[in-house]
Design a protein around this motif. Structure first.
Motif, PDB file in Angstrom:
ATOM      1  N   GLN A   1       0.852  -1.182   0.000  1.00  0.00           N
ATOM      2  CA  GLN A   1       0.000   0.000   0.000  1.00  0.00           C
ATOM      3  C   GLN A   1       0.891   1.236   0.000  1.00  0.00           C
ATOM      4  OE1 GLN A   1      -2.464  -0.326   3.452  1.00  0.00           O
ATOM      5  NE2 GLN A   1      -3.452  -2.186   2.749  1.00  0.00           N
ATOM      6  N   GLN A   2       0.434   2.262  -0.691  1.00  0.00           N
ATOM      7  CA  GLN A   2       1.217   3.486  -0.790  1.00  0.00           C
ATOM      8  C   GLN A   2       0.262   4.667  -0.895  1.00  0.00           C
ATOM      9  OE1 GLN A   2       4.318   3.149  -3.620  1.00  0.00           O
ATOM     10  NE2 GLN A   2       5.004   5.241  -3.394  1.00  0.00           N
ATOM     11  N   THR A   3       0.677   5.800  -0.373  1.00  0.00           N
ATOM     12  CA  THR A   3      -0.131   7.009  -0.436  1.00  0.00           C
ATOM     13  C   THR A   3       0.103   7.731  -1.754  1.00  0.00           C
ATOM     14  OG1 THR A   3       0.033   7.251   1.957  1.00  0.00           O
ATOM     15  CG2 THR A   3      -0.626   9.201   0.727  1.00  0.00           C
TER      16      THR A   3
ATOM     17  N   ILE B   1       0.367  10.990  -3.879  1.00  0.00           N
ATOM     18  CA  ILE B   1       0.696  12.395  -3.655  1.00  0.00           C
ATOM     19  C   ILE B   1       0.693  13.098  -5.005  1.00  0.00           C
ATOM     20  CG2 ILE B   1       2.424  14.023  -2.796  1.00  0.00           C
ATOM     21  CD1 ILE B   1       3.365  11.771  -0.908  1.00  0.00           C
TER      22      ILE B   1
ATOM     23  N   VAL C   1       2.190   7.966  -7.908  1.00  0.00           N
ATOM     24  CA  VAL C   1       2.748   6.918  -7.056  1.00  0.00           C
ATOM     25  C   VAL C   1       4.075   6.510  -7.682  1.00  0.00           C
ATOM     26  CG1 VAL C   1       2.455   4.569  -6.214  1.00  0.00           C
ATOM     27  CG2 VAL C   1       0.469   6.076  -6.357  1.00  0.00           C
TER      28      VAL C   1
END
Length: 64
Positions: A4-6, A8, A12
């Motif tokens: 999982q990654q945020t 921005i 990504v």
């Protein structure tokens, strides 16, 4: 590989291990929501309980 990654600025950045160099990969992006199944729940899909409520059943299900 799953992680999982945020996001921005709608971006990504993914850095892959060396063994992924020069191969095709499939990228699937899904938003994380609170109502999705957990990894543990997903792993349990397809599990069938083999426990019978009673051992003294007169019916023979072995031919099914």
């Amino acid at each position: 590989m799953r992680f999982q990654q945020t996001v921005i600025d709608r971006k990504v950045v993914i850095e892959l291990p060396k063994e992924f160099e020069n191969i095709e990969v499939e990228i699937v992006i899904n938003p994380i929501e609170n109502d999705f199944w957990s990894d543990e729940e997903l792993d349990n899909f397809g599990e069938v309980s083999m426990i019978l409520a009673s051992d003294d059943l007169d019916e023979d299900y072995s031919s099914w």
